[in-house]
Write an enzyme that holds these catalytic residues in place. Structure first.
Site, mmCIF file in Angstrom:
data_model
loop_
_atom_site.group_PDB
_atom_site.id
_atom_site.type_symbol
_atom_site.label_atom_id
_atom_site.label_comp_id
_atom_site.label_asym_id
_atom_site.label_seq_id
_atom_site.Cartn_x
_atom_site.Cartn_y
_atom_site.Cartn_z
ATOM 1 N N GLU A 110 -4.086 0.232 -6.146
ATOM 2 C CA GLU A 110 -4.459 0.210 -4.742
ATOM 3 C C GLU A 110 -5.141 -1.111 -4.468
ATOM 4 O O GLU A 110 -5.928 -1.595 -5.284
ATOM 5 C CB GLU A 110 -5.407 1.378 -4.466
ATOM 6 C CG GLU A 110 -5.575 1.692 -3.023
ATOM 7 C CD GLU A 110 -6.220 3.048 -2.860
ATOM 8 O OE1 GLU A 110 -5.498 4.009 -2.550
ATOM 9 O OE2 GLU A 110 -7.430 3.135 -3.075
ATOM 10 N N TYR A 121 1.508 -8.698 -7.180
ATOM 11 C CA TYR A 121 2.005 -7.355 -7.471
ATOM 12 C C TYR A 121 3.468 -7.205 -7.067
ATOM 13 O O TYR A 121 4.278 -6.641 -7.811
ATOM 14 C CB TYR A 121 1.141 -6.304 -6.772
ATOM 15 C CG TYR A 121 -0.312 -6.358 -7.175
ATOM 16 C CD1 TYR A 121 -0.696 -6.547 -8.501
ATOM 17 C CD2 TYR A 121 -1.318 -6.233 -6.224
ATOM 18 C CE1 TYR A 121 -2.038 -6.606 -8.866
ATOM 19 C CE2 TYR A 121 -2.660 -6.286 -6.588
ATOM 20 C CZ TYR A 121 -3.009 -6.474 -7.910
ATOM 21 O OH TYR A 121 -4.324 -6.526 -8.263
#
Length: 155
Positions: A110, A121
């Protein structure tokens, strides 16, 4: 720069907190407290990985847990003066490889919406799966969304 990665422990929390304080500005409310870090370290499946420069200074870290077939990246931080050298990617790659070798078929994380790490990411193959509205709270009360990213590791 290739950092030297090593397993960390509670004795390394001073260095972890130094990196965390420099890496996560107060205005976003992303940083963990020392007690939060100390509390999770002894839990099953939790690992702390340190990234050191050539002079044995901790310049980054990752904190994650693997439970059965699921791995979660809890924190990844690189001090600002060491960014742009591939250390974050190195820590992320280490996390993914360790998750796979531990039997995880799904890894997730997260991140605050707007965090520049999102590009790292996504480049690693993570895809956005969810949005939590107003999840992070800065010191001034400002709210920021959290984005959940998932990577399926099955071949």
């Amino acid at each position: 720069m290739i950092a030297q990665l090593s397993q960390g422990c509670a004795d390394d929390l001073d260095a972890v907190m130094r990196v965390m304080t420099s890496a996560f500005p107060d205005r976003y409310g992303e940083a963990w407290t020392r007690s939060q870090c100390a509390g999770i370290l002894p839990m099953a499946g939790v690992k702390l990985v340190l990234a050191e420069d050539g002079e044995a200074n901790v310049v980054g870290f990752s904190l994650y847990r693997t439970i059965v077939d699921d791995a979660e990246l809890l924190l990844l931080a690189v001090e600002p003066n060491s960014r742009g050298k591939g250390i974050g990617r190195q820590l992320l790659s280490n996390f993914i490889a360790d998750a796979k070798s531990s039997g995880a078929t799904r890894v997730h994380l997260e991140v605050r919406d707007g965090n520049p790490a999102i590009q790292v990411y996504e480049t690693a193959g993570f895809e956005q799966a969810n949005r939590r509205r107003n999840y992070y709270r800065g010191r001034d009360g400002a709210a920021f969304d959290a984005l959940t990213f998932v990577l399926t590791t099955q071949d």
